[in-house]
Design a protein around this motif. Structure first.
Motif, PDB file in Angstrom:
ATOM      1  N   UNK A  96      -5.633  -8.940   2.316  1.00 22.27           N
ATOM      2  CA  UNK A  96      -4.680  -8.184   1.293  1.00 22.27           C
ATOM      3  C   UNK A  96      -5.651  -7.595   0.186  1.00 22.27           C
ATOM      4  N   UNK A  97      -6.568  -7.892  -0.104  1.00 19.28           N
ATOM      5  CA  UNK A  97      -7.718  -7.354  -0.863  1.00 19.28           C
ATOM      6  C   UNK A  97      -8.553  -6.103  -0.223  1.00 19.28           C
ATOM      7  N   UNK A  98      -9.111  -6.435   1.094  1.00 20.88           N
ATOM      8  CA  UNK A  98      -9.418  -5.388   1.933  1.00 20.88           C
ATOM      9  C   UNK A  98      -8.568  -4.425   2.158  1.00 20.88           C
ATOM     10  N   UNK A  99      -7.287  -4.568   2.428  1.00 13.91           N
ATOM     11  CA  UNK A  99      -6.315  -3.588   2.730  1.00 13.91           C
ATOM     12  C   UNK A  99      -6.110  -2.744   1.407  1.00 13.91           C
ATOM     13  N   UNK A 100      -5.881  -3.194   0.518  1.00 11.94           N
ATOM     14  CA  UNK A 100      -5.760  -2.436  -0.968  1.00 11.94           C
ATOM     15  C   UNK A 100      -6.953  -1.581  -1.233  1.00 11.94           C
ATOM     16  N   UNK A 101      -8.134  -2.225  -0.977  1.00 12.09           N
ATOM     17  CA  UNK A 101      -9.167  -1.264  -1.135  1.00 12.09           C
ATOM     18  C   UNK A 101      -9.326  -0.203  -0.469  1.00 12.09           C
ATOM     19  N   UNK A 102      -9.137  -0.449   1.089  1.00 10.45           N
ATOM     20  CA  UNK A 102      -9.017   0.619   2.029  1.00 10.45           C
ATOM     21  C   UNK A 102      -8.281   1.761   1.698  1.00 10.45           C
ATOM     22  N   UNK A 103      -6.916   1.322   1.516  1.00 14.63           N
ATOM     23  CA  UNK A 103      -6.049   2.104   1.165  1.00 14.63           C
ATOM     24  C   UNK A 103      -6.314   3.266   0.169  1.00 14.63           C
ATOM     25  N   UNK A 104      -6.886   2.754  -0.993  1.00 17.28           N
ATOM     26  CA  UNK A 104      -7.324   3.408  -2.291  1.00 17.28           C
ATOM     27  C   UNK A 104      -8.427   4.512  -1.723  1.00 17.28           C
ATOM     28  N   UNK A 105      -9.352   4.039  -1.127  1.00 15.69           N
ATOM     29  CA  UNK A 105     -10.435   4.872  -0.710  1.00 15.69           C
ATOM     30  C   UNK A 105     -10.027   6.013   0.409  1.00 15.69           C
ATOM     31  N   UNK A 106      -9.257   5.628   1.358  1.00 18.70           N
ATOM     32  CA  UNK A 106      -8.755   6.620   2.276  1.00 18.70           C
ATOM     33  C   UNK A 106      -7.548   7.401   2.154  1.00 18.70           C
ATOM     34  N   UNK A 107      -6.567   6.882   1.312  1.00 17.33           N
ATOM     35  CA  UNK A 107      -5.325   7.527   0.999  1.00 17.33           C
ATOM     36  C   UNK A 107      -4.454   7.208   2.079  1.00 17.33           C
ATOM     37  N   UNK A 108      -4.895   6.308   3.062  1.00 23.00           N
ATOM     38  CA  UNK A 108      -3.656   5.924   4.098  1.00 23.00           C
ATOM     39  C   UNK A 108      -4.290   4.767   4.605  1.00 23.00           C
ATOM     40  N   UNK A 109      -3.554   4.191   5.505  1.00 19.02           N
ATOM     41  CA  UNK A 109      -4.097   2.977   6.281  1.00 19.02           C
ATOM     42  C   UNK A 109      -3.107   2.723   7.405  1.00 19.02           C
ATOM     43  N   UNK A 110      -3.545   2.360   8.583  1.00 22.23           N
ATOM     44  CA  UNK A 110      -3.015   2.025   9.624  1.00 22.23           C
ATOM     45  C   UNK A 110      -3.459   0.608  10.244  1.00 22.23           C
TER      46      UNK A 110
END
Length: 244
Positions: free
Chosen positions: A220-234
């Motif tokens: 959950x933490x890694x997902x939130x951080x990555x989405x904030x950094x890239x603007x999207x996540x798959x």
């Protein structure tokens, strides 16, 4: 009759494109490229990079993807979104020389709406589907795990269904797609192991795995951080019940 080629390009690594896929990109007369706006430029950028690497001579036609209306009920929202995408395809395709190609993330047949949108086109095009590596394959390869246990069933589902219905009866291995809400948090974590991956096959690939009670908060933490950094996540994940 217009020919429409739906070419699976895998999960973000150009090496995932098959030889058949590369050949089709080179032979296409036009290639439609969806653009999703600021913050998601790298999704279109990967498609442009693949087209350039293929040395394609096709006419490249970008089109802007519509935004779903969040105020509508889910089924209505998706249906109207698909209707609008089909209209934009039609407008982009008019006057072009075929075959016309779309580069489809993953595989056109697995939790992707490209084929359903193509059914809305009139007149109906002649379809050719070229398979691509799926997120399921990329995930299990990245973690070096088998997709199934010996003689064991696998259920592929969505985050929405996991939230609404919980763990499916009789399921041993569960692969969850399209989950933007970490729906694994709704499950009792005992006897569950999770293997999770985001940006599979890409340079910024992220992997986490372990007992759900321990790995869930990290994911959950890694997902939130990555989405904030890239603007999207798959991302996607596999859950497996202990058989011990």
């Amino acid at each position: 009759m217009t020919e429409l080629w739906l070419i699976g390009i895998g999960t973000g690594n150009p090496a995932h494109v098959t030889r058949e896929g590369w050949q089709a990109i080179r032979e296409a007369g036009a290639i439609l490229v969806p653009e999703k706006g600021a913050g998601k430029d790298d999704l279109a950028g990967l498609r442009y990079a693949i087209i350039e690497e293929a040395e394609a001579s096709a006419q490249v036609i970008p089109f802007e993807m519509p935004v779903r209306d969040a105020s509508l009920p889910y089924d209505t929202r998706v249906a109207r979104w698909h209707d609008e995408i089909a209209l934009r395809w039609q407008a982009a395709m008019d006057g072009t020389d075929g075959p016309i190609a779309l580069l489809v993330w993953g595989d056109p047949g697995l939790y992707d709406s490209t084929l359903r949108i193509a059914e809305r086109l009139s007149p109906a095009p002649r379809l050719r589907v070229i398979p691509g590596i799926t997120a399921l394959q990329a995930l299990t390869a990245a973690h070096a795990i088998p997709f199934n246990t010996v003689n064991g069933p696998v259920t592929v589902t969505t985050g929405r269904r996991l939230r609404d219905h919980g763990w499916p009866d009789g399921a041993e291995t569960l692969v969850v797609m399209l989950d933007g809400e970490c729906s694994f948090e709704r499950l009792p974590p005992e006897d569950l192991t999770i293997w999770w991956g985001a940006y599979l096959g890409m340079e910024n690939e992220i992997l986490e795995a372990g007992p759900l009670a321990e790995a869930g908060p990290r994911i959950k933490a890694a997902r939130a951080e990555a989405r904030a950094a890239h603007g999207w996540i798959m991302d996607t994940y596999l859950l497996r019940k202990s058989t011990g």
